[in-house]
Write a protein that holds these residues in place. Structure first.
Motif, mmCIF file in Angstrom:
data_model
loop_
_atom_site.group_PDB
_atom_site.id
_atom_site.type_symbol
_atom_site.label_atom_id
_atom_site.label_comp_id
_atom_site.label_asym_id
_atom_site.label_seq_id
_atom_site.Cartn_x
_atom_site.Cartn_y
_atom_site.Cartn_z
ATOM 1 N N ASP A 164 0.872 -1.724 0.274
ATOM 2 C CA ASP A 164 -0.137 0.033 0.066
ATOM 3 C C ASP A 164 0.985 1.941 0.270
ATOM 4 O O ASP A 164 0.725 1.982 0.414
ATOM 5 C CB ASP A 164 -0.932 0.191 1.096
ATOM 6 C CG ASP A 164 -0.385 0.043 2.776
ATOM 7 O OD1 ASP A 164 0.914 0.242 2.568
ATOM 8 O OD2 ASP A 164 -0.666 -0.365 3.637
ATOM 9 N N THR A 165 2.120 1.191 -0.622
ATOM 10 C CA THR A 165 2.577 2.572 -0.279
ATOM 11 C C THR A 165 3.753 2.484 -2.023
ATOM 12 O O THR A 165 4.500 3.788 -2.016
ATOM 13 C CB THR A 165 4.068 1.878 0.431
ATOM 14 O OG1 THR A 165 5.246 0.486 -0.473
ATOM 15 C CG2 THR A 165 3.778 2.073 1.731
ATOM 16 N N VAL A 166 3.265 1.841 -2.504
ATOM 17 C CA VAL A 166 3.203 2.222 -4.178
ATOM 18 C C VAL A 166 2.193 3.293 -4.862
ATOM 19 O O VAL A 166 1.540 3.351 -5.227
ATOM 20 C CB VAL A 166 3.191 0.880 -5.010
ATOM 21 C CG1 VAL A 166 3.265 0.925 -6.292
ATOM 22 C CG2 VAL A 166 4.231 -0.046 -4.295
ATOM 23 N N ALA A 167 3.076 4.683 -5.100
ATOM 24 C CA ALA A 167 2.202 5.523 -5.678
ATOM 25 C C ALA A 167 1.621 5.335 -7.187
ATOM 26 O O ALA A 167 0.548 6.348 -7.530
ATOM 27 C CB ALA A 167 3.323 6.708 -6.235
ATOM 28 N N SER A 168 1.973 4.732 -8.025
ATOM 29 C CA SER A 168 1.751 4.446 -9.298
ATOM 30 C C SER A 168 0.476 3.295 -8.990
ATOM 31 O O SER A 168 -0.966 3.423 -10.269
ATOM 32 C CB SER A 168 2.514 4.037 -9.898
ATOM 33 O OG SER A 168 3.441 2.253 -9.520
ATOM 34 N N ALA A 169 0.818 2.894 -8.513
ATOM 35 C CA ALA A 169 -1.297 2.029 -7.910
ATOM 36 C C ALA A 169 -2.058 2.953 -7.677
ATOM 37 O O ALA A 169 -3.279 2.448 -8.151
ATOM 38 C CB ALA A 169 -0.796 0.993 -6.901
ATOM 39 N N GLU A 188 -9.483 10.297 -4.409
ATOM 40 C CA GLU A 188 -8.761 10.457 -3.155
ATOM 41 C C GLU A 188 -7.464 9.095 -3.323
ATOM 42 O O GLU A 188 -6.539 9.162 -2.576
ATOM 43 C CB GLU A 188 -10.114 9.314 -2.207
ATOM 44 C CG GLU A 188 -11.313 9.793 -1.541
ATOM 45 C CD GLU A 188 -11.721 8.758 -1.237
ATOM 46 O OE1 GLU A 188 -12.279 7.720 -1.321
ATOM 47 O OE2 GLU A 188 -13.003 9.617 -0.553
ATOM 48 N N ASP A 189 -7.548 8.784 -4.828
ATOM 49 C CA ASP A 189 -6.208 7.891 -4.676
ATOM 50 C C ASP A 189 -5.532 8.758 -5.632
ATOM 51 O O ASP A 189 -4.371 8.363 -5.718
ATOM 52 C CB ASP A 189 -6.649 7.542 -6.462
ATOM 53 C CG ASP A 189 -7.429 5.823 -5.936
ATOM 54 O OD1 ASP A 189 -7.089 6.194 -5.244
ATOM 55 O OD2 ASP A 189 -8.283 5.358 -7.101
ATOM 56 N N PHE A 190 -5.518 9.917 -6.167
ATOM 57 C CA PHE A 190 -4.305 11.054 -6.296
ATOM 58 C C PHE A 190 -3.876 11.428 -5.301
ATOM 59 O O PHE A 190 -2.891 11.807 -4.950
ATOM 60 C CB PHE A 190 -5.377 12.035 -7.378
ATOM 61 C CG PHE A 190 -5.661 11.617 -8.414
ATOM 62 C CD1 PHE A 190 -4.691 10.777 -9.729
ATOM 63 C CD2 PHE A 190 -6.939 12.202 -9.226
ATOM 64 C CE1 PHE A 190 -4.805 9.805 -10.205
ATOM 65 C CE2 PHE A 190 -7.161 11.638 -10.760
ATOM 66 C CZ PHE A 190 -6.505 10.325 -10.743
ATOM 67 N N LEU A 194 0.120 11.441 -3.886
ATOM 68 C CA LEU A 194 1.342 12.451 -3.741
ATOM 69 C C LEU A 194 1.439 11.894 -2.444
ATOM 70 O O LEU A 194 3.029 12.358 -1.781
ATOM 71 C CB LEU A 194 0.274 13.559 -3.314
ATOM 72 C CG LEU A 194 0.025 13.907 -4.573
ATOM 73 C CD1 LEU A 194 -1.132 15.711 -4.953
ATOM 74 C CD2 LEU A 194 1.350 14.875 -4.805
ATOM 75 N N GLN A 195 0.703 10.755 -1.052
ATOM 76 C CA GLN A 195 1.575 10.826 -0.525
ATOM 77 C C GLN A 195 3.198 10.108 -0.195
ATOM 78 O O GLN A 195 3.894 9.607 0.548
ATOM 79 C CB GLN A 195 0.119 9.637 1.057
ATOM 80 C CG GLN A 195 -1.286 11.056 0.991
ATOM 81 C CD GLN A 195 -1.634 10.048 1.847
ATOM 82 O OE1 GLN A 195 -1.248 8.911 2.641
ATOM 83 N NE2 GLN A 195 -2.347 10.311 2.528
ATOM 84 N N TYR A 196 2.812 9.205 -1.284
ATOM 85 C CA TYR A 196 4.159 8.193 -1.375
ATOM 86 C C TYR A 196 4.870 8.787 -2.881
ATOM 87 O O TYR A 196 5.582 8.306 -2.919
ATOM 88 C CB TYR A 196 3.527 6.711 -2.117
ATOM 89 C CG TYR A 196 3.033 6.591 -0.610
ATOM 90 C CD1 TYR A 196 3.695 6.196 0.337
ATOM 91 C CD2 TYR A 196 2.047 6.216 -0.990
ATOM 92 C CE1 TYR A 196 2.755 5.670 1.580
ATOM 93 C CE2 TYR A 196 0.681 5.635 0.198
ATOM 94 C CZ TYR A 196 1.519 5.316 1.347
ATOM 95 O OH TYR A 196 0.982 4.845 2.457
ATOM 96 N N ALA A 202 1.915 16.206 -14.344
ATOM 97 C CA ALA A 202 0.366 15.074 -15.043
ATOM 98 C C ALA A 202 -0.982 15.009 -13.579
ATOM 99 O O ALA A 202 -1.900 14.543 -13.299
ATOM 100 C CB ALA A 202 0.559 14.158 -15.419
ATOM 101 N N LEU A 203 -0.372 14.450 -12.097
ATOM 102 C CA LEU A 203 -0.638 14.336 -11.070
ATOM 103 C C LEU A 203 -1.761 15.219 -10.999
ATOM 104 O O LEU A 203 -2.289 15.118 -10.518
ATOM 105 C CB LEU A 203 0.475 13.494 -10.520
ATOM 106 C CG LEU A 203 0.252 12.969 -8.441
ATOM 107 C CD1 LEU A 203 -1.256 11.933 -9.058
ATOM 108 C CD2 LEU A 203 0.610 12.555 -8.005
#
Length: 253
Positions: A164-169, A188-190, A194-196, A202-203
């Motif tokens: 649960d620490t993979v930004a791209s996922a 929420e996902d974006f 940003l947290q990781y 783009a983000l």
């Protein structure tokens, strides 16, 4: 000491020495791969490729080195050699999940999503625990590009559950949620992405668009402005059209 015991002791010593040499070789190869990672991060792909080649020369059957070499070749846009090498590796080592994963990445990059789907599915079947989250992420990308949104969300959820620490996922799931118009979930996902990660144009733009679709300009505009400063022209346009403060009317005396 009888001859049988002498032979046993000698064999044990030889075995111990062999194990020590193998351990030293693995340590050297691991060090070379770490050096390659640093070079990849700095954009020096030719030097990174040389490091992986040195590791492969030490042991051609050391799969992490071979997989990284294939990956770097693909990043260098040497598609033909990367495909030939990964196909050859799969013929030699049909039970090594990492090669199927790597071929799936290459096929996604070549927009051959159905083939990538097969590769990731085979890698998942082989159940190599340390890369499973990557395999589900890769397959989720394949499903997304095939417009199979439900399957994409299911695989991305599994990938996040496993790591649960993979930004791209999170970013990929945000894109899927945005496309199916679930803007709240996308935002929420974006935010999670940003947290990781440090974030990119783009983000920030996609996060801004999610808030914009939710009619939350107070949250959308800072993200448009950030994306604009990072070079996203669409974000600059949105910032100008939707976020510029109105010029106050002159007061009447």
């Amino acid at each position: 000491m009888n001859s049988g015991i002498k032979i046993s002791v000698l064999l044990l010593l030889i075995f111990s020495l062999c194990m020590e040499v193998v351990a030293q070789d693995e340590a050297r190869m691991d060090a070379l791969l770490k050096e390659a990672d640093v070079l990849i991060a700095s954009g020096n792909l030719p030097a990174a490729l040389e490091k992986t080649k040195q590791a492969v020369d030490i042991s051609p059957s050391y799969h992490p080195a071979a997989i990284k070499e294939i990956n770097i070749l693909f990043l260098m846009k040497d598609e033909k050699q990367s495909i030939n090498m990964v196909d050859d590796a799969i013929r030699k080592y049909p039970d090594v999940a990492g090669y199927y994963y790597m071929r799936g990445i290459i096929n996604n990059g070549r927009a051959r999503y159905s083939k990538a789907l097969d590769d990731f599915s085979r890698a998942i079947e082989l159940n190599q625990q340390d890369i499973l989250y990557r395999c589900y992420l890769g397959r989720g990308v394949s499903y997304y590009n095939l417009l199979e949104y439900e399957n994409a969300l299911a695989d991305l959820a599994v990938s996040i559950q496993k790591n649960d620490t993979v930004a791209s996922a999170y970013y990929t799931r945000g894109i899927v949620n945005y496309d199916i118009k679930d803007y709240e979930a996308a935002a929420e996902d974006f935010q999670k992405s940003l947290q990781y990660s440090e974030g990119n144009a783009a983000l920030y733009f996609n996060l801004g668009m999610s808030y914009y679709r939710l009619e939350q300009k107070d949250k959308a505009c800072p993200n448009f402005n950030k994306a604009c400063t990072l070079g996203n022209t669409n974000a600059c346009r949105m910032s100008l059209m939707e976020c510029a403060k109105a010029i106050p009317s002159p007061s009447k005396k």
